[in-house]
Design a protein around this motif. Sequence first.
Motif, PDB file in Angstrom:
ATOM      1  N   ARG A  31       0.841  -1.196   0.000  1.00  8.94           N
ATOM      2  CA  ARG A  31       0.000   0.000   0.000  1.00  8.94           C
ATOM      3  C   ARG A  31       0.877   1.247   0.000  1.00  8.94           C
ATOM      4  O   ARG A  31       1.864   1.326   0.722  1.00  8.94           O
ATOM      5  N   GLN A  33       1.880   5.239   0.549  1.00  7.05           N
ATOM      6  CA  GLN A  33       1.703   6.213   1.627  1.00  7.05           C
ATOM      7  C   GLN A  33       1.160   7.503   1.047  1.00  7.05           C
ATOM      8  O   GLN A  33       1.160   7.708  -0.159  1.00  7.05           O
ATOM      9  N   GLN A  85       6.330   4.626  -5.633  1.00  9.66           N
ATOM     10  CA  GLN A  85       4.912   4.903  -5.359  1.00  9.66           C
ATOM     11  C   GLN A  85       4.470   6.225  -5.979  1.00  9.66           C
ATOM     12  O   GLN A  85       3.513   6.841  -5.530  1.00  9.66           O
TER      13      GLN A  85
END
Length: 147
Positions: A31, A33, A85
């Motif tokens: 996942r 941030q 990410q």
Amino acid sequence: MRMFPLNDDKLLRITDSLAIPLSEIEISAVRAQGPGGQNVNKVSSAIHLRFDIQASSLSEFYKERLLALNDQRITKDGVLVLKAQQSRSQEKNKGEALLRLQELLLSVTVIQKKRRATAPSRSSQLKRVDSKTRRGKDKAMRGKVVL
């Protein structure tokens, strides 16, 4: 936009003569941030890339140079950990992580030339001293005029 570093033969190409098999690279989705609304809580779009330098098929020369880097992404055990990410797309993040690995490995393949110390030539030294003495004479002429 940067190109995706993979090709059909399941290798990550670093240079024409250097490539590592994708089987040596461990990629897992985690996942992400930061902000992203509900999507960030539901979807594992960030990518953790782990590359064990010691267990890789790289030559000892490249392994030593990689481990000698003062890079916080390399653990004490010699495992390179990259996290991508930037994008909301898992596929884009995977490409970004592989690209960063490729760039890091490419930086290790480049060997810096040895710097040869140079000395100023005799004529340039003489020109420098001559200009200094001329400038000094000009400044000496600025004093008070004595009659």
